[in-house]
Design a protein around this motif. Structure first.
Motif, PDB file in Angstrom:
ATOM      1  N   ARG A   1      -1.988   5.181  -8.032  1.00  0.00           N
ATOM      2  CA  ARG A   1      -2.876   5.532  -6.922  1.00  0.00           C
ATOM      3  C   ARG A   1      -2.343   5.007  -5.597  1.00  0.00           C
ATOM      4  NH1 ARG A   1      -5.279   9.939  -8.423  1.00  0.00           N
ATOM      5  NH2 ARG A   1      -6.799   9.707 -10.083  1.00  0.00           N
ATOM      6  N   LYS A   2      -2.710   3.787  -5.239  1.00  0.00           N
ATOM      7  CA  LYS A   2      -2.422   3.286  -3.896  1.00  0.00           C
ATOM      8  C   LYS A   2      -1.660   1.970  -3.854  1.00  0.00           C
ATOM      9  CE  LYS A   2      -6.559   5.379  -1.853  1.00  0.00           C
ATOM     10  NZ  LYS A   2      -7.816   5.122  -1.092  1.00  0.00           N
ATOM     11  N   ASN A   3      -1.277   1.444  -5.019  1.00  0.00           N
ATOM     12  CA  ASN A   3      -0.702   0.103  -5.050  1.00  0.00           C
ATOM     13  C   ASN A   3       0.650   0.063  -5.743  1.00  0.00           C
ATOM     14  OD1 ASN A   3      -3.167  -1.333  -4.003  1.00  0.00           O
ATOM     15  ND2 ASN A   3      -4.032  -0.430  -5.844  1.00  0.00           N
TER      16      ASN A   3
ATOM     17  N   ASP B   1     -12.356   3.669  -6.194  1.00  0.00           N
ATOM     18  CA  ASP B   1     -12.549   2.787  -5.054  1.00  0.00           C
ATOM     19  C   ASP B   1     -13.976   2.798  -4.531  1.00  0.00           C
ATOM     20  OD1 ASP B   1     -10.028   1.881  -5.063  1.00  0.00           O
ATOM     21  OD2 ASP B   1      -9.307   2.985  -3.330  1.00  0.00           O
TER      22      ASP B   1
ATOM     23  N   ASP C   1       0.850  -1.195   0.000  1.00  0.00           N
ATOM     24  CA  ASP C   1       0.000   0.000   0.000  1.00  0.00           C
ATOM     25  C   ASP C   1       0.883   1.242   0.000  1.00  0.00           C
ATOM     26  OD1 ASP C   1      -2.396  -1.346  -0.005  1.00  0.00           O
ATOM     27  OD2 ASP C   1      -2.584  -1.379   2.171  1.00  0.00           O
TER      28      ASP C   1
ATOM     29  N   GLU D   1      -1.862  14.661  -0.373  1.00  0.00           N
ATOM     30  CA  GLU D   1      -2.464  13.880  -1.445  1.00  0.00           C
ATOM     31  C   GLU D   1      -2.553  14.685  -2.733  1.00  0.00           C
ATOM     32  OE1 GLU D   1      -6.171  12.198  -0.456  1.00  0.00           O
ATOM     33  OE2 GLU D   1      -5.446  11.145   1.331  1.00  0.00           O
TER      34      GLU D   1
ATOM     35  N   ALA E   1       0.874   5.502   0.450  1.00  0.00           N
ATOM     36  CA  ALA E   1       0.173   6.712   0.887  1.00  0.00           C
ATOM     37  C   ALA E   1       1.086   7.902   0.641  1.00  0.00           C
ATOM     38  CB  ALA E   1      -0.203   6.623   2.357  1.00  0.00           C
TER      39      ALA E   1
ATOM     40  N   SER F   1      -6.944  -1.524  -2.916  1.00  0.00           N
ATOM     41  CA  SER F   1      -5.867  -2.363  -2.405  1.00  0.00           C
ATOM     42  C   SER F   1      -6.482  -3.516  -1.648  1.00  0.00           C
ATOM     43  CB  SER F   1      -4.953  -1.561  -1.470  1.00  0.00           C
ATOM     44  OG  SER F   1      -5.660  -1.182  -0.318  1.00  0.00           O
TER      45      SER F   1
ATOM     46  N   SER G   1      -8.123  -2.179   1.535  1.00  0.00           N
ATOM     47  CA  SER G   1      -9.298  -1.345   1.337  1.00  0.00           C
ATOM     48  C   SER G   1     -10.480  -2.152   0.834  1.00  0.00           C
ATOM     49  CB  SER G   1      -8.996  -0.214   0.356  1.00  0.00           C
ATOM     50  OG  SER G   1      -8.629  -0.733  -0.902  1.00  0.00           O
TER      51      SER G   1
ATOM     52  N   ASN H   1       1.455  11.541  -9.215  1.00  0.00           N
ATOM     53  CA  ASN H   1       1.797  10.430  -8.332  1.00  0.00           C
ATOM     54  C   ASN H   1       2.921   9.580  -8.917  1.00  0.00           C
ATOM     55  OD1 ASN H   1      -0.136  11.185  -6.477  1.00  0.00           O
ATOM     56  ND2 ASN H   1      -1.676   9.721  -7.190  1.00  0.00           N
TER      57      ASN H   1
ATOM     58  N   GLY I   1      -8.901   6.769  -6.231  1.00  0.00           N
ATOM     59  CA  GLY I   1      -7.766   5.858  -6.119  1.00  0.00           C
ATOM     60  C   GLY I   1      -8.181   4.416  -6.304  1.00  0.00           C
TER      61      GLY I   1
ATOM     62  N   TYR J   1       3.783   0.578 -10.406  1.00  0.00           N
ATOM     63  CA  TYR J   1       2.865   1.421  -9.643  1.00  0.00           C
ATOM     64  C   TYR J   1       1.631   1.708 -10.483  1.00  0.00           C
ATOM     65  CZ  TYR J   1       1.357   5.683  -7.130  1.00  0.00           C
ATOM     66  OH  TYR J   1       0.652   6.636  -6.440  1.00  0.00           O
TER      67      TYR J   1
END
Length: 644
Positions: A108-110, A516, A70, A76, A72, A615, A618, A83, A612, A105
């Motif tokens: 986003r979040k992964n 998400d 994950d 943001e 972060a 994951s 999430s 990103n 995002g 990547y």
């Protein structure tokens, strides 16, 4: 190439694995969470055997562990490009902390790595210049990388071999992101597609907008093995030009060319997946040739038209036929001395948002459309129940629709038709796109009126072919039939017309990567007119994010059909619009279900934003949270095939 005879056709790899296990006295390994479907009884024998090239390139994967982390980023940023720049800078500056790994990547979040990183949780500081501010100063970001899960390729291999029936979607997602890493750095990425002017200029499409060509890329499990699906994609971009030029420009659209096999090969060769560092990092080898699959060219079904036409039947050729000189819209209902041709529209109205079309031109268009509908079998009132309306610039799309709907009801009541309501609303869309979804949501879930939307440029061009196409769409939406299969009409289709049978279609559509909060949308359609099986009612529902299995399927099927599921004389046919290998023709029930699910996503489009991609952690949170339900479709709308 010499092909085996039909009765000697080798079974698929998954079928072979199951047969070998049965011969050895063992049962196949089946996940406790997955359903065990009946085995395919046999292979087809009808039609001419052939081999076709599919728009897939087979992918081999080495047996190694993949780790999911994950990510972060603080503060943001909602920009995927920003990103990616932050994470790329992190990899460049802190490579010594990554144990030589090349992470991929999703923007986003992964993050995924082939092998574990030397930490479970670590925070990095990255400074990056802001291009939007002319690189005047650097901005500081804190990036936290935390281990989420270990993905085992063994489960994927077992699934592809037919020994495991639960799709390891998280593993496929990781490999898919790895194959997208290099193209994402070279091309402009939107959802699952990549765009670049280097792929060829699609041409201007009007209103200061131009078409960019690109390609769609997705890693998928198939009956052969993993494969990389490559297909055409196109989207609209604002042209780089002075503001005044943009304000006055209006050009006609030019059609983009098809993506042929050689174009797909060029894309694969250009991206050089074989030497791509990320593909090598994750142990993937992509073949450079299109996959070959066995196929059959089936005889085309004969279509039945109305008896009053010159041609009462039609034999399609290569999937095409021409309706000219055919009286269409047969509507045959088995009642003594009752025969209905086409649908009927008694009360309709037209609302136009096109700023550059004169009201007289809109009036002529509506008159021509009504005349076309009547000439080929429908019964449509030649005059709208209220005058064609063009709202002022201050009126929003929603308020204008509510106003014409209210005015129509008042006019009908004044004519002594209390209780009657608008049956069709023709809408000429605004010059600027973006209102289609809001129109469908308002009319189908709040007002209860069926709509036919038209693009201004198509209305301006007009023409007989366009009017015929609109008439076909309208007829289906108001309860008519365009054509039926002759063999169905005369009950000559085995397993379908032998006994009263319901044909079901089902599909689940998922939100775009990175959304998400948005649920998946499931749709089930059921035929309502045996033996013709051309009219399909639908039910749509929302369910957990990216859940493939339709929740409460039994309940849905019981409610979609008045016969329920208590009869033992129907056949449940299972379809999906997103097959393992690209289909040449989509089965109609599957296509209808896909259309219905796609339409229902418009009902929620304003309630969710791009927050995002999901994951592993999430997803568990999302599934424990109640899924927001879709607004209910009005009864007088869902009685018909409004989604076509």
């Amino acid at each position: 190439m010499v092909l085996p005879k039909a009765d000697q056709r080798p079974p698929s790899s998954s079928a072979t694995a199951l047969v070998e296990e049965q011969r050895a006295g063992r049962e196949s390994v089946v996940s406790s969470k997955a359903e065990k479907f009946p085995a395919r009884p046999s292979f087809g024998t009808v039609g001419k055997r052939c081999r076709v090239r599919a728009n897939h390139f087979l992918v081999q994967v080495a047996n190694q562990d993949i780790h999911h982390y994950d990510v972060a980023i603080f503060p943001e940023t909602r920009s995927r490009d920003r990103n990616r720049s932050i994470v790329n800078e992190l990899v460049r500056l802190h490579r010594q902390y990554l144990d030589g790994r090349l992470p991929v990547y999703d923007g986003r979040k992964n993050i995924y790595t082939a092998g574990a990183l030397p930490f479970k949780n670590k925070e990095f500081v990255v400074k990056l210049a802001n291009a939007a501010r002319g690189h005047q100063r650097e901005e500081e970001y804190k990036v936290t990388i935390q281990h989420a899960s270990k993905l085992d390729l063994y489960n994927l291999q077992q699934f592809l071999a037919g020994r495991h029936r639960e799709l390891p979607q998280d593993t496929i997602q990781a490999l898919d992101i790895a194959l997208r890493e290099s193209p994402a750095a070279e091309y402009l990425s939107i959802s699952r597609s990549f765009f670049s002017q280097s792929f060829g200029h699609g041409g201007p499409i009007g209103n200061g907008v131009e078409c960019w060509r690109g390609y769609y890329q997705s890693l998928r499990p198939t009956q052969l093995e993993l494969s990389l699906n490559i297909d055409i994609s196109a989207t609209a971009f604002y042209k780089a030009q002075p503001v005044m030029d943009f304000a006055i420009e209006y050009l006609s659209m030019r059609d983009s060319s098809r993506l042929f096999d050689q174009d797909r090969l060029k894309i694969v060769n250009r991206n050089n997946y074989g030497n791509d560092c990320y593909s090598k990092e994750f142990g993937m080898k992509v073949t450079s040739q299109l996959a070959l699959v066995d196929a059959r060219v089936l005889p085309a079904p004969r279509l039945k038209y109305h008896e009053s036409g010159r041609d009462k039947v039609c034999d399609p050729f290569v999937g095409q036929w021409n309706m000219i000189n055919k009286s269409s819209f047969i509507d045959f209902i088995v009642f003594p001395q009752k025969f209905v041709n086409g649908g009927s529209v008694n009360y309709w109205a037209c609302l136009t948002f096109a700023s550059h079309l004169h009201p007289k031109d809109i009036g002529m268009f509506c008159n021509d459309l009504a005349r076309m509908c009547n000439s080929i079998g429908m019964q449509m009132n030649m005059k709208p129940c209220v005058d064609i309306t063009q709202p002022s610039r201050q009126d929003s799309v929603e308020s204008a629709i509510r106003t014409i709907h209210r005015n129509s009801a008042q006019v009908l009541a004044q004519q002594g038709l209390a209780g009657k309501q608008l049956e069709l609303l023709i809408i000429i869309l605004p010059d600027v796109s973006g209102s289609y979804g809001r129109i469908k949501r308002l009319c189908e879930t709040e007002l209860g009126v069926i709509t036919q939307c038209c693009l201004p440029r198509n209305v301006q061009k007009g023409g007989k072919q366009y009017l015929e196409n609109l008439s076909m769409k309208i007829n289906v939406k108001v309860g008519g039939r365009n054509t039926v299969l002759e063999n169905a009409l005369y009950k000559r289709i085995p397993l379908l017309t032998d006994v009263p049978t319901i044909v079901f279609g089902a599909d689940v559509t998922h939100p775009s990567p990175g959304e998400d909060a948005s649920p998946s949308i499931a749709a089930v359609v059921a035929s309502m007119d045996w033996p013709e099986v051309t009219k399909y009612k639908c039910l749509v529902s929302s369910q957990g994010h990216r859940d493939e299995i339709i929740a409460d399927l039994y309940t849905e099927l019981c409610s979609v059909h008045p016969l329920g599921l208590h009869r033992n004389i129907f056949q449940l046919s299972q379809f999906h619009a997103d097959l393992a290998l690209a289909t040449l023709v989509t089965v109609p029930p599957a296509y209808y279900a896909h259309l219905a699910a796609f339409r229902a996503r418009y009902y929620m489009e304003d309630e969710f934003s791009d927050q995002g991609s999901s994951s592993a952690t999430s997803k568990m949170h999302e599934r424990s949270t109640p899924v927001r339900q879709l607004p209910k479709i009005k009864d007088n709308v869902k009685e018909f095939m409004f989604y076509c």
